[in-house]
Design an enzyme around this catalytic site. Structure first.
Site, PDB file in Angstrom:
ATOM      1  N   GLY A  92     -35.862  44.413   7.643  1.00 30.90           N
ATOM      2  CA  GLY A  92     -35.533  43.671   8.866  1.00 30.90           C
ATOM      3  C   GLY A  92     -36.445  44.061  10.001  1.00 30.90           C
ATOM      4  O   GLY A  92     -36.021  44.160  11.157  1.00 30.90           O
ATOM      5  N   SER A 217     -22.568  50.697  12.415  1.00 31.21           N
ATOM      6  CA  SER A 217     -21.842  50.053  13.513  1.00 31.21           C
ATOM      7  C   SER A 217     -20.463  50.690  13.671  1.00 31.21           C
ATOM      8  O   SER A 217     -19.808  51.039  12.680  1.00 31.21           O
ATOM      9  CB  SER A 217     -21.683  48.555  13.252  1.00 31.21           C
ATOM     10  OG  SER A 217     -20.854  47.961  14.238  1.00 31.21           O
ATOM     11  N   TYR A 247     -19.199  41.667   7.713  1.00 33.93           N
ATOM     12  CA  TYR A 247     -20.165  42.541   8.396  1.00 33.93           C
ATOM     13  C   TYR A 247     -19.638  43.968   8.476  1.00 33.93           C
ATOM     14  O   TYR A 247     -20.347  44.936   8.164  1.00 33.93           O
ATOM     15  CB  TYR A 247     -20.442  41.988   9.795  1.00 33.93           C
ATOM     16  CG  TYR A 247     -21.382  42.830  10.621  1.00 33.93           C
ATOM     17  CD1 TYR A 247     -22.763  42.693  10.488  1.00 33.93           C
ATOM     18  CD2 TYR A 247     -20.897  43.752  11.546  1.00 33.93           C
ATOM     19  CE1 TYR A 247     -23.638  43.462  11.244  1.00 33.93           C
ATOM     20  CE2 TYR A 247     -21.758  44.526  12.309  1.00 33.93           C
ATOM     21  CZ  TYR A 247     -23.129  44.377  12.150  1.00 33.93           C
ATOM     22  OH  TYR A 247     -23.990  45.151  12.894  1.00 33.93           O
TER      23      TYR A 247
END
Length: 393
Positions: A92, A217, A247
């Site tokens: 990414g 996260s 996610y």
């Protein structure tokens, strides 16, 4: 938020109008389901936003601001770190935080391997943003395809001799429920499984002191699993799916894998970390729906910049202070306690066995791949993680 069911509204509209076009009606129903999924995601995001505001109201806003400023200084703190002759792989790497990581590490003379879906886009952005483009090498990879991941790994193995840092940063979010060509839910495969498979494929050229960093996260805390997760726990079926849940699951898997790998690498110099960049950072993650764009734009005055978000990951990748450390979750460049389930070593073995089962069913020459990665053992045939634990304990 008001209690609205978009599907019920459109069902009523179709009933009243009596539209004869069956195909049109079916398409409209699909749109309704998509709206309903997005509506659920927005409810969860608003709930998280309320939690952020609540923390600010409890006099923590100043502390959060100080930490955000502190993380922006990390780049200057590690500026003297010598990364010459070091090679870093970043997934990414062509957008937002990934591009900033590429810029920062290449500035320190690190050779950066940019693994990304669109190589042309990556080259254009790198030329525009990175001062030392001669330090960059581009590798195409489509994370929705394990075959593409394998091809990318084979190309890297052909051209590279050693990788010192691996940053598994690629992620997607806000998608309707879809499955990949490998018959897995898209967000789970892109955010976690394909990137772990890439790591496995590159096992034989990982440096003896490699640092592996998962972009994580804080939202992983919203997942609660049964004691024995199943395939449907990690690759959500359509009836259980929301994009934010998928996610969060992918980020929880990263933390569990951190603990698993640190356990496997206990007698080596290899290390693995998870880094939380920050909440509500406006990156490409929110591009898939205008409502997410609006929400993240609204939060910009209260969230970190992309440079600040990249700082914790750069710190994990380069800081001498972390030498000899492993299995550390960091937020704002400081140690942070992950959720109870994320640091459950038994759960990490169970999930890892489940992951290996998925890969064994879909990847060629799986057993040889595991041996090359470093004799990682798992009782994938019997699905009994206790046998796996015997290897370590």
């Amino acid at each position: 938020m008001p209690s609205i069911n978009p599907c019920r509204f459109f069902h009523t509209t179709i009933h009243l109008t009596g539209l004869p076009q069956i195909a049109f009606n079916l398409h409209l129903l699909q749109c309704c389901k998509r709206i309903n999924e997005l509506y659920i995601d927005i409810e969860i995001l608003v709930s998280q936003l309320q939690n952020v505001i609540s923390r600010c109201e409890r006099s923590k806003l100043l502390d959060d601001m100080v930490r955000a400023i502190a993380t922006s200084l990390v780049l200057s703190l590690v500026r003297e770190v010598n990364l010459a002759d070091k090679t870093c792989l970043i997934t990414g790497a062509s957008g937002s935080i990934g591009l900033e990581l590429t810029r920062c590490l290449s500035l320190r003379d690190c050779n950066v391997l940019m693994a990304c879906r669109n190589v042309y886009k990556a080259k254009v952005l790198a030329k525009r943003n990175c001062e030392k483009t001669e330090r960059l090498t581009f590798y195409p990879v489509n994370l929705t395809s394990l075959k593409s991941v394998k091809n990318c790994a084979e190309e890297i193995l052909t051209k590279e001799k050693k990788i010192d840092i691996v940053i598994l940063n690629a992620a997607t979010f806000g998608l309707p429920w879809t499955v990949t060509e490998d018959r897995l839910e898209t967000i789970f495969q892109v955010n976690f499984l394909s990137q772990y498979y890439l790591l496995l494929c590159l096992g034989r050229i990982l440096a003896s002191d490699v640092r592996v960093i998962f972009t994580s996260s804080e939202s992983h805390r919203n997942i609660n699993w049964p004691s024995s997760p199943t395939l449907e726990s990690i690759s959500l079926p359509k009836e259980k799916y929301t994009s934010i849940k998928a996610y969060n699951i992918s980020k929880l898997c990263g933390l569990l894998l951190m603990h698993y790998l640190s356990n496997q690498w206990a007698n080596s110099k290899k290390s693995v970390f998870c880094a939380h960049p920050g909440s509500f950072i406006k990156t490409g993650l929110c591009r898939n729906w205008w409502a997410y764009e609006a929400l993240y734009t609204l939060m910009m005055p209260f969230s970190k910049s992309i440079k600040q978000g990249a700082s914790t990951i750069v710190y994990c990748a380069t800081s001498p202070e972390l030498k000899g450390e492993t299995a550390v979750y960091l937020n704002n460049c400081k140690r942070c306690n992950e959720s109870d389930i994320a640091k459950d070593i038994r759960m990490s073995f169970k999930v890892h066995d489940l992951i290996l089962n998925l890969l064994r069913d879909r990847a060629d020459n799986f057993d040889e791949l595991i041996k090359e990665f470093g004799n990682i053992k798992s009782n994938v045939k019997t699905n009994n993680y206790y046998t796996s634990c015997i290897y370590q304990y």
